[in-house]
Design a protein around this motif. Structure first.
Motif, short mmCIF file in Angstrom:
data_model
loop_
_atom_site.label_atom_id
_atom_site.label_comp_id
_atom_site.label_asym_id
_atom_site.label_seq_id
_atom_site.Cartn_x
_atom_site.Cartn_y
_atom_site.Cartn_z
N THR A 20 0.83 -1.21 0.00
CA THR A 20 0.00 0.00 0.00
C THR A 20 0.86 1.26 0.00
O THR A 20 0.33 2.37 0.02
CB THR A 20 -0.91 0.02 1.25
OG1 THR A 20 -0.09 -0.04 2.42
CG2 THR A 20 -1.87 -1.15 1.23
N TYR A 21 2.17 1.08 0.00
CA TYR A 21 3.08 2.23 0.03
C TYR A 21 3.02 3.00 -1.29
O TYR A 21 3.06 2.41 -2.38
CB TYR A 21 4.51 1.75 0.29
CG TYR A 21 5.55 2.83 0.13
CD1 TYR A 21 5.72 3.82 1.09
CD2 TYR A 21 6.37 2.87 -1.01
CE1 TYR A 21 6.67 4.81 0.94
CE2 TYR A 21 7.33 3.85 -1.16
CZ TYR A 21 7.47 4.83 -0.18
OH TYR A 21 8.41 5.81 -0.33
N SER A 22 2.94 4.31 -1.19
CA SER A 22 2.95 5.17 -2.37
C SER A 22 4.28 5.91 -2.41
O SER A 22 4.57 6.72 -1.52
CB SER A 22 1.80 6.19 -2.32
OG SER A 22 0.55 5.53 -2.32
N THR A 24 7.21 8.55 -3.06
CA THR A 24 7.19 10.01 -3.20
C THR A 24 8.20 10.49 -4.24
O THR A 24 8.14 11.64 -4.67
CB THR A 24 7.53 10.69 -1.85
OG1 THR A 24 8.78 10.19 -1.38
CG2 THR A 24 6.45 10.38 -0.82
N ARG A 119 6.95 13.17 -6.56
CA ARG A 119 5.55 13.16 -6.98
C ARG A 119 4.77 14.20 -6.19
O ARG A 119 5.32 14.95 -5.39
CB ARG A 119 4.97 11.75 -6.79
CG ARG A 119 5.77 10.67 -7.52
CD ARG A 119 5.19 9.29 -7.31
NE ARG A 119 6.08 8.25 -7.82
CZ ARG A 119 6.11 7.84 -9.09
NH1 ARG A 119 5.28 8.38 -9.97
NH2 ARG A 119 6.95 6.89 -9.47
N ASN A 121 2.88 13.90 -3.75
CA ASN A 121 2.86 13.68 -2.29
C ASN A 121 4.24 13.88 -1.67
O ASN A 121 4.58 13.24 -0.68
CB ASN A 121 2.34 12.28 -1.98
CG ASN A 121 3.21 11.18 -2.60
OD1 ASN A 121 4.00 11.45 -3.51
ND2 ASN A 121 3.06 9.96 -2.13
#
Length: 266
Positions: A20-22, A24, A119, A121
């Motif tokens: 679930t890690y996005s 950066t 990104r 975020n």
């Protein structure tokens, strides 16, 4: 593949990581394109590895430097301006508050360098850095180093300051404040010289400046200051100091001052 769900892993073998890690950051294609293919020859492989390592080292150094740049104002030592006195205490470093830092950073943006490599975020990267257990030890260490450097710069400025020029533009109240500040610095230097081998030249400079300031004070103020035995002993060791125009000076000669001091308990 993620849209197909975990059932796709049961029908055929696929290598994948489910998280679930996005992220950066995003790949820097300019750096990737500069990396050299090692080839098949062992000799070429070694030399190309050296080139690639240098490219990656410079890239991550530049990336880290730009990432940490917003913390710079909280760790920047200042020097006294030409119009100010270096005998006062240096200003404290700006206080740091994580919430205010993130709000200010969000308003400014990540900067040109990071904006091309992060990104939308990107602020989460700073937030996780602040919440990590390594941030505060690193931050406090850098702050201590900055405070030590600031003390060194102000001490150096005191050594090169022209005390006569400074006090010629001061009011009587400011001169008294300068006397107290120089006296405190002198005591600190004397303690440092006796405990850790500090500079004797610094002590002599501070003592000469203290004498200079003392001699431009009114006579009643001088006598009030000399009522302190410790202060009198500091001034007694070097009674000669030139007078400055524009300020009242001690009446009488250096011999009369020595006579006055001889009656004070040391």
């Amino acid at each position: 593949m993620r849209r197909e769900g975990p059932l796709s892993l049961m029908t055929e073998h696929k290598e994948a990581i489910w998280t679930t890690y996005s992220p950066t950051t995003k790949p820097d294609t300019a750096v990737l394109n500069r990396l050299v293919d090692a080839g098949v020859s062992p000799r070429i492989e070694v030399s190309m590895s050296v080139v690639n390592n240098e490219i990656l080292r410079r890239h991550f150094l530049e990336l880290t430097t730009n990432f940490l740049a917003p913390f710079g104002p909280y760790m920047r030592a200042t020097t006294p301006s030409e119009a100010s006195s270096p005998f006062g205490n240096p200003p404290p470093l700006p206080p740091f508050q994580a919430g205010e830092f993130l709000s200010s950073l969000a308003a400014r943006g990540p900067g040109k360098f990071l904006s091309k490599r992060t990104r939308s975020n990107w602020l989460d990267l700073y937030r996780r850095f602040l919440e990590g257990k390594n941030f505060m030890p690193w931050f406090q260490k850098r702050r201590r180093a900055a405070e030590q450097e600031q003390r060194r710069l102000w001490r150096q400025a005191r050594m090169t300051a022209d005390i006569k020029k400074l006090i010629s533009k001061m009011s009587e109240v400011e001169i008294v404040d300068s006397f107290n500040s120089i006296e405190q610095h002198l005591l600190e230097e004397m303690q440092s010289a006796s405990s850790s081998g500090g500079s004797a030249a610094t002590c002599r400079k501070m003592k000469a400046d203290l004498q200079t300031v003392f001699h431009v004070l009114p006579k009643d103020m001088q006598q009030l200051l000399l009522a302190n035995p410790k202060r009198a002993s500091l001034l007694y060791s070097n009674p000669d100091s030139p007078k400055l125009p524009g300020h009242p000076s001690l009446q009488g000669s250096a011999a009369s001052e020595a006579k006055l001091l001889s009656f004070l308990p040391l």
